[in-house]
Design an enzyme around this catalytic site. Structure first.
Site, PDB file in Angstrom:
ATOM      1  CE  LYS A  13      -2.161  -0.610   3.861  1.00 58.38           C
ATOM      2  NZ  LYS A  13      -1.698  -1.906   4.371  1.00 58.38           N
ATOM      3  NE  ARG A  88      -4.238  -0.832  10.211  1.00 55.33           N
ATOM      4  CZ  ARG A  88      -3.195  -0.367   9.525  1.00 55.33           C
ATOM      5  NH1 ARG A  88      -3.280   0.769   8.887  1.00 55.33           N
ATOM      6  NH2 ARG A  88      -2.087  -1.055   9.481  1.00 55.33           N
ATOM      7  NE  ARG A 160       6.317  -0.109  10.712  1.00 60.58           N
ATOM      8  CZ  ARG A 160       5.159  -0.287  10.092  1.00 60.58           C
ATOM      9  NH1 ARG A 160       4.960   0.229   8.907  1.00 60.58           N
ATOM     10  NH2 ARG A 160       4.214  -0.993  10.655  1.00 60.58           N
ATOM     11  NE  ARG A 171       2.098  -4.523  11.491  1.00 65.21           N
ATOM     12  CZ  ARG A 171       3.342  -4.660  11.008  1.00 65.21           C
ATOM     13  NH1 ARG A 171       4.295  -5.162  11.751  1.00 65.21           N
ATOM     14  NH2 ARG A 171       3.610  -4.269   9.793  1.00 65.21           N
TER      15      ARG A 171
HETATM   16  P1  ADP Z   1       1.197  -1.879   8.385  1.00 68.71           P
HETATM   17  O1  ADP Z   1       0.168  -1.645   7.306  1.00 68.71           O
HETATM   18  O2  ADP Z   1       2.440  -2.507   7.874  1.00 68.71           O
HETATM   19  O3  ADP Z   1       0.674  -2.567   9.608  1.00 68.71           O
HETATM   20  P2  ADP Z   1       1.065   0.939   9.199  1.00 68.71           P
HETATM   21  O4  ADP Z   1       2.212   1.854   9.170  1.00 68.71           O
HETATM   22  O5  ADP Z   1      -0.087   1.236   8.296  1.00 68.71           O
HETATM   23  O6  ADP Z   1       1.698  -0.474   8.872  1.00 68.71           O
HETATM   24  O7  ADP Z   1       0.496   0.821  10.695  1.00 68.71           O
HETATM   25  C1  ADP Z   1       1.306   0.561  11.793  1.00 68.71           C
HETATM   26  C2  ADP Z   1       0.484   0.554  13.084  1.00 68.71           C
HETATM   27  O8  ADP Z   1      -0.119   1.851  13.269  1.00 68.71           O
HETATM   28  C3  ADP Z   1      -0.691  -0.403  13.103  1.00 68.71           C
HETATM   29  O9  ADP Z   1      -0.305  -1.709  13.499  1.00 68.71           O
HETATM   30  C4  ADP Z   1      -1.617   0.272  14.115  1.00 68.71           C
HETATM   31  O10 ADP Z   1      -1.212   0.042  15.457  1.00 68.71           O
HETATM   32  C5  ADP Z   1      -1.419   1.748  13.839  1.00 68.71           C
HETATM   33  N1  ADP Z   1      -2.412   2.254  12.859  1.00 68.71           N
HETATM   34  C6  ADP Z   1      -2.155   2.709  11.607  1.00 68.71           C
HETATM   35  N2  ADP Z   1      -3.293   3.082  10.987  1.00 68.71           N
HETATM   36  C7  ADP Z   1      -4.307   2.854  11.856  1.00 68.71           C
HETATM   37  C8  ADP Z   1      -5.723   3.011  11.816  1.00 68.71           C
HETATM   38  N3  ADP Z   1      -6.355   3.483  10.728  1.00 68.71           N
HETATM   39  N4  ADP Z   1      -6.438   2.683  12.922  1.00 68.71           N
HETATM   40  C9  ADP Z   1      -5.835   2.219  14.006  1.00 68.71           C
HETATM   41  N5  ADP Z   1      -4.511   2.014  14.121  1.00 68.71           N
HETATM   42  C10 ADP Z   1      -3.743   2.327  13.057  1.00 68.71           C
END
Ligand code: ADP
Ligand code: ZN
Length: 217
Positions: A13, A88, A160, A171
């Protein structure tokens, strides 16, 4: 134009959203990047989000929805944006629809990037990210030209802290329980574009652009 990029962690993404945003001249908003930036700056929001992120669970909606809606209503997003990592869950999707409707706007399309679980695990465990511009690299699939340095900005690459095997599994589980229902939510209103996410970055990018052009947005 407002486009959502939907897919599991590791589906690509971030990479694709950033490329497509450039190509279509839209702002790229990544909720995970917003949280990581807040944390780096030591803000209250960042500190609150950290404990959830390090466990691989969703940050509570109360925190997340406000943060993203505030970003999307900034003047630079007037012409549209690409949302990556948000919504999400259903609550977030409904809050987003409502907020956009209040400004007589709506989500145009949802790009759903599909990748097998085996491939997701491989990608996430080899991922390195630029500390400055957040560009992701992969030790074997897309290594930087100079080890440890970002091709785009020369920034330092890091792994990360939530890209550990245990956290990645969590996740993926959270994704299938909370986020995957959004596939149906957007399919029902005929906004879903399903994209095969396996293959090279440019190959997948080509598929996305072709699908969006097919919609003549
Ligand atoms: P990935 O898609 O690899 O899990 P992201 O950078 O999108 O990585 O997200 C990392 C973390 O940030 C998630 O595991 C969550 O804890 C938090 N996060 C990101 N976007 C959201 C969201 N829309 N709602 C809730 N938590 C979020
Ligand atoms: Zn960089």
């Amino acid at each position: 134009m407002y486009i959502i990029f939907l897919g599991a962690p590791g589906a690509g993404k971030g990479t694709q959203a950033s490329d497509v945003a450039q190509e279509l001249n839209l702002i790229h908003i990544a909720s995970g990047d917003l949280f990581r930036q807040a944390l780096e700056q030591g803000t209250e929001l960042g500190i609150k989000a950290e404990s959830y992120m390090e466990r691989g669970v969703l940050v509570p909606d109360q925190i997340t929805i406000g943060m993203v809606l505030e970003r999307i209503s900034a003047p630079d997003c007037e012409g549209g944006a690409i949302l990556d990592g948000f919504p999400r869950n259903l609550e977030q999707a409904e809050a987003l629809d409502k907020a956009l409707a209040q400004q007589s706007k709506a989500i145009d399309k949802v790009v759903y990037i599909e990748v097998s679980e085996e491939e997701l695990l491989k990608r996430l465990s080899g991922r390195w990210i630029c500390r400055q511009c957040q560009t992701p690299y992969h030790i074997t699939n897309s290594p930087p030209k100079v080890w440890g340095k970002c091709d785009k900005c020369g920034g330092e690459l890091y792994q990360r802290p939530d890209d550990t095997v245990e956290n990645i599994r969590k996740r993926l589980e959270v994704y299938s329980v909370e986020t995957a229902p959004l596939i149906d939510y957007y399919a029902r209103v005929d906004k879903l574009l399903e994209i095969d996410g396996e293959g090279g970055v440019d190959e997948v990018g080509g598929r996305i652009i072709a699908a969006l052009h097919g919609e003549r947005l």
